[in-house]
Design a protein around this motif. Structure first.
Motif, PDB file in Angstrom:
ATOM      1  N   GLY A 357      17.221  70.679 -83.013  1.00  0.00           N
ATOM      2  CA  GLY A 357      16.740  72.030 -82.718  1.00  0.00           C
ATOM      3  C   GLY A 357      15.233  72.139 -82.538  1.00  0.00           C
ATOM      4  O   GLY A 357      14.687  73.238 -82.467  1.00  0.00           O
ATOM      5  N   ILE A 358      14.554  70.982 -82.475  1.00  0.00           N
ATOM      6  CA  ILE A 358      13.083  71.008 -82.403  1.00  0.00           C
ATOM      7  C   ILE A 358      12.612  70.736 -80.976  1.00  0.00           C
ATOM      8  O   ILE A 358      12.942  69.700 -80.399  1.00  0.00           O
ATOM      9  N   ALA A 359      11.871  71.670 -80.416  1.00  0.00           N
ATOM     10  CA  ALA A 359      11.372  71.523 -79.051  1.00  0.00           C
ATOM     11  C   ALA A 359       9.967  70.939 -79.070  1.00  0.00           C
ATOM     12  O   ALA A 359       9.023  71.596 -79.532  1.00  0.00           O
ATOM     13  N   VAL A 360       9.836  69.688 -78.618  1.00  0.00           N
ATOM     14  CA  VAL A 360       8.511  69.098 -78.408  1.00  0.00           C
ATOM     15  C   VAL A 360       8.469  68.632 -76.961  1.00  0.00           C
ATOM     16  O   VAL A 360       9.484  68.599 -76.285  1.00  0.00           O
ATOM     17  N   ARG A 361       7.290  68.290 -76.517  1.00  0.00           N
ATOM     18  CA  ARG A 361       7.142  67.807 -75.148  1.00  0.00           C
ATOM     19  C   ARG A 361       7.014  66.302 -75.176  1.00  0.00           C
ATOM     20  O   ARG A 361       6.355  65.757 -76.065  1.00  0.00           O
ATOM     21  N   THR A 362       7.609  65.614 -74.194  1.00  0.00           N
ATOM     22  CA  THR A 362       7.356  64.181 -74.078  1.00  0.00           C
ATOM     23  C   THR A 362       6.950  63.889 -72.645  1.00  0.00           C
ATOM     24  O   THR A 362       7.356  64.603 -71.726  1.00  0.00           O
ATOM     25  N   GLY A 363       6.131  62.883 -72.464  1.00  0.00           N
ATOM     26  CA  GLY A 363       5.725  62.498 -71.118  1.00  0.00           C
ATOM     27  C   GLY A 363       4.216  62.428 -71.008  1.00  0.00           C
ATOM     28  O   GLY A 363       3.520  62.255 -72.003  1.00  0.00           O
ATOM     29  N   HIS A 364       3.741  62.591 -69.763  1.00  0.00           N
ATOM     30  CA  HIS A 364       2.289  62.442 -69.547  1.00  0.00           C
ATOM     31  C   HIS A 364       1.556  63.775 -69.578  1.00  0.00           C
ATOM     32  O   HIS A 364       0.341  63.829 -69.455  1.00  0.00           O
ATOM     33  N   HIS A 365       2.302  64.887 -69.739  1.00  0.00           N
ATOM     34  CA  HIS A 365       1.710  66.226 -69.883  1.00  0.00           C
ATOM     35  C   HIS A 365       0.775  66.583 -68.727  1.00  0.00           C
ATOM     36  O   HIS A 365      -0.259  67.211 -68.930  1.00  0.00           O
TER      37      HIS A 365
END
Ligand SMILES: *Cc1c(COP(=O)(O)O)cnc(C)c1O
Length: 408
Positions: A357-365
């Motif tokens: 249920g945790i929304a984080v971002r992954t990638g190069h932003h």
């Protein structure tokens, strides 16, 4: 987090989405650097416009059109006051930061020539790199990069060395979306002005955390998006000093931006309409004003103090996990934590924490040059807002530990 006046549970009540369950868990929304959630006051403001006074602005003499026009212009005034802007016509509504940057980059095409130099920082968002590359290709000017160091700070000595009479423009973000670094924009503006260069600051990432006074900063251009500061998507601001906006040619042609049209010649409308061709995002603009009211009711001092507390706590707790590295360790930063677990792809971590249920971002932003600098494919980015809690940080830390166990 000793700030007793800050009642985070009460604030959370303002955000209907925070009651949601995701994959069977209460939503923990830690992707605020990509976009913030919206308080009920902002949602209500848009519903009210569409339910009660939806009409096109600046065009009709009828009552609804006048009500809509008034509300839209009141929003412009709210933006003006919030950012310490001298004249309301220096506030141009855009569809967001990207649009605002392209508007300025396009306008500068007519001012630059071969031999001129444009400086951008090494930690820019793609939307603050690509338009300048395009501008340099069109004009023959040279794009130069202000380097950063391992902690994610700009190397100011190198910036000074890059400055010369050939420097016409300097573009830096106020806060890096990938690292959270708050850049020393006051110093950058003063030094750039000494060689006669104009400065554009990308405030997309700062405005949810910091209330800049643009008049005091003496910045030439400042741009931001409403959606990262509790407002709706599809609307943002270009601030430009009046002298600059008067010099810049219009970006798009269309209705609303003209004074007189014949097939031989068109004369353009004055500011701000010259840059506001076509029907704008009326509901969005009005709700941008409501978002600014909402944030000011909480207070930026309170927001900053609370978020700083969350950032310190999360940094401390995450670093207890062995093999976890944080990218961007500037002393001066907002509540963004970019990190990786040793030997584990950020995408895999993001997928596992989402199951919880945790929304984080992954990638190069949208900041690939930063990833290249650290020689990594990307990071996991947790970005906190004033409506996040210490308990949510604990959930993140537990989830990352779990991801580590499952993946190593
Ligand atoms: C989000 C962001 C942008 C782009 O904003 P849009 O709203 O997508 O136009 C540009 N720069 C920074 C630093 C950002 O965080």
């Amino acid at each position: 987090m000793s700030c007793v006046s800050f009642d985070v549970q009460k604030i959370r009540e303002d955000f209907p989405i925070l009651k949601r369950k995701v994959n069977g868990h209460s939503l923990v929304y830690l992707d605020n650097a990509a976009t913030s959630q919206k308080p009920q006051a902002v949602i209500d403001c848009m519903v009210d416009y569409y339910s009660n006074y939806n009409a096109n602005i600046h065009r009709g003499v009828h009552t609804l059109s006048q009500e809509a026009t008034d509300a839209y212009e009141v929003a412009r005034k709210k933006i003006q006051n919030h950012f310490g802007i001298t004249h309301p016509e220096e506030v141009i509504f855009t569809s967001g930061t990207t649009h605002a940057i392209n508007l300025v980059a396009n306008g500068f095409s007519s001012f630059l020539k071969k031999g001129d130099e444009v400086l951008v920082s090494a930690m820019e968002h793609h939307s603050n790199i690509v338009p300048w590359q395009m501008l340099c290709e069109r004009t023959g000017a040279t794009l130069k990069v202000i380097p950063m160091n391992e902690t994610g700070e700009l190397v100011m000595e190198d910036f000074e060395k890059l400055l010369s009479e050939s420097t016409k423009l300097v573009f830096v973000n106020h806060v890096s979306n990938a690292l959270g670094t708050i850049n020393p924009i006051e110093e950058i503006i003063i030094k750039a002005h000494k060689v006669g260069a104009a400065v554009l600051i990308d405030g997309a990432q700062s405005c949810a955390h910091i209330k800049p006074n643009l008049n005091a900063l003496d910045v030439d251009f400042y741009v931001t998006s409403a959606h990262k500061m509790c407002g709706p998507t599809g609307v943002g601001m270009l601030y430009g000093k009046k002298e600059w906006l008067e010099k810049l040619p219009p970006y798009q042609g269309g209705g609303e931006m003209i004074k007189e049209v014949t097939f031989e010649k068109t004369t353009y409308a004055g500011l701000p309409h010259k840059f506001e061709a076509g029907t704008p995002n009326i509901a969005g603009g009005i709700a941008f004003g409501a978002a600014i009211d909402y944030l000011n009711e909480i207070g930026f001092k309170e927001i900053t103090a609370y978020e700083d507390g969350l950032l310190s706590y999360a940094t401390l707790e995450l670093l207890k996990i062995e093999g976890l590295k944080i990218y961007g360790t500037s002393k001066n930063k907002t509540s963004v934590i970019s990190f990786n677990l040793d030997g584990i792809h950020p995408y895999d971590v993001g997928t596992i924490v989402d199951k919880l249920g945790i929304a984080v971002r992954t990638g190069h932003h949208c900041a690939q040059p930063i990833m290249d600098y650290y020689k990594i494919p990307g990071t996991v980015r947790a970005s906190f807002s004033f409506y996040n809690t210490k308990e949510e940080v604990d959930k993140l830390v537990e989830a990352v530990k779990r991801a580590k166990m499952m993946l190593s």
